[in-house]
Design a protein around this motif. Sequence first.
Motif, short mmCIF file in Angstrom:
data_model
loop_
_atom_site.label_atom_id
_atom_site.label_comp_id
_atom_site.label_asym_id
_atom_site.label_seq_id
_atom_site.Cartn_x
_atom_site.Cartn_y
_atom_site.Cartn_z
N TYR A 154 0.84 -1.21 0.00
CA TYR A 154 0.00 0.00 0.00
C TYR A 154 0.87 1.26 0.00
N LYS A 155 1.99 1.19 0.71
CA LYS A 155 2.91 2.33 0.72
C LYS A 155 3.53 2.51 -0.66
N GLU A 156 3.84 1.39 -1.30
CA GLU A 156 4.45 1.44 -2.64
C GLU A 156 3.52 2.10 -3.66
N ILE A 157 2.21 1.83 -3.54
CA ILE A 157 1.26 2.42 -4.49
C ILE A 157 0.70 3.75 -3.97
N GLU A 158 1.28 4.22 -2.83
CA GLU A 158 0.95 5.53 -2.26
C GLU A 158 -0.50 5.63 -1.79
N ASN A 159 -1.03 4.53 -1.31
CA ASN A 159 -2.36 4.55 -0.69
C ASN A 159 -2.13 4.68 0.82
N TYR A 160 -1.79 5.90 1.24
CA TYR A 160 -1.35 6.11 2.61
C TYR A 160 -2.46 5.93 3.65
N PRO A 161 -3.70 6.39 3.42
CA PRO A 161 -4.74 6.19 4.44
C PRO A 161 -4.94 4.71 4.79
N THR A 162 -4.82 3.84 3.78
CA THR A 162 -4.98 2.42 4.08
C THR A 162 -3.78 1.91 4.87
N CYS A 163 -2.61 2.50 4.64
CA CYS A 163 -1.44 2.16 5.46
C CYS A 163 -1.73 2.41 6.94
N TYR A 164 -2.43 3.54 7.22
CA TYR A 164 -2.76 3.85 8.62
C TYR A 164 -3.63 2.74 9.21
N LYS A 165 -4.60 2.27 8.43
CA LYS A 165 -5.51 1.23 8.91
C LYS A 165 -4.75 -0.06 9.17
N LYS A 166 -3.80 -0.37 8.30
CA LYS A 166 -3.01 -1.58 8.49
C LYS A 166 -2.12 -1.47 9.72
N THR A 167 -1.64 -0.27 10.00
CA THR A 167 -0.86 -0.06 11.23
C THR A 167 -1.72 -0.32 12.46
N THR A 168 -2.95 0.16 12.43
CA THR A 168 -3.87 -0.07 13.54
C THR A 168 -4.11 -1.56 13.73
N ALA A 169 -4.34 -2.27 12.63
CA ALA A 169 -4.55 -3.72 12.71
C ALA A 169 -3.30 -4.41 13.26
N GLN A 170 -2.13 -3.97 12.81
CA GLN A 170 -0.87 -4.55 13.30
C GLN A 170 -0.73 -4.37 14.81
N VAL A 171 -1.03 -3.17 15.29
CA VAL A 171 -0.89 -2.89 16.72
C VAL A 171 -1.81 -3.80 17.53
N LEU A 172 -3.04 -3.96 17.07
CA LEU A 172 -3.98 -4.85 17.78
C LEU A 172 -3.46 -6.29 17.81
N VAL A 173 -2.92 -6.73 16.68
CA VAL A 173 -2.37 -8.09 16.62
C VAL A 173 -1.20 -8.23 17.59
#
Length: 284
Positions: A154-173
């Motif tokens: 997602y970072k590679e294709i510059e979809n940054y807002p979705t990167c934020y969501k994936k970070t949130t999911a990572q933190v929960l995991v």
Amino acid sequence: MAAQKINEALEHIAKAEKYLKTGFLKWKPDYDSAATEYGKAGTAPDGSLPLTVSLQEMQRLPEAVQLIEKASMMYLENGTPDTAAIALERAGKLIENVSPEKAVQLYQQAASVFENEERLRQALEMLGKASRLLVRGRRLDEAALSLQKEKSIYKEIENYPTCYKKTTAQVLVHLHRNDYVAAERCVRESYSIPGFNGSEDCAALEQLLEGYDQQDQDQVSEVCNLPLFKYMDNDYAKLGLTLVVPGGGIKKKSPNTAQDKTRGPATVGSHADEEEDEYSGGLC
């Protein structure tokens, strides 16, 4: 009707295997014809799956998946990777409710094929399915790696807002893995993503990590009930709703505690001093 479909499919399989055999007068397998026959065995002209549906009715799903996997290999060898990836995705959907472990493997294989073809959006769709199944199956170490892979693309294709969501999911995991250090590192590394620092996601994760570190169950629950968390994919939203701080701190905050919080966190030993210094400027 089901028996007739199976017999027709088996005839196609027999033909496909014949094409793959070599002999005195036939030195090379005919992958093109074999792939065509496997395709006929697994799909009808209208795109339905007569063989796999029939096998499902007979509780022979693993056989159906094995057949589709074989067809996908033929497609790859025949130079049609897109068709191979679609076949793998189809197999994953078919087996998902029976064997999530196998479905994860198939989705990851499909993602790899799509990524090699630079079809990154399709690869992300497959990786997302794999990540959710891993979380659902409590395979959290693997889920953390899968989410990192998603975030990188997602970072590679510059979809940054979705990167934020994936970070949130990572933190929960990571917190469900009882690995606060990995969760904190995940947030810190995300500062390099444009727009993350100062975002709503960053602020919420700062509060979540603070509450978790201070064993403040009320604060953790309050953060995890924010729309930001509640409206994630169900598998991740459930992680938020079931997150318990170390020691199972369920004691509600007293008014005095709330007042103390406005004056800053209490200092308990050298560890607290270090934490206060480290976070004095906020995580973000």
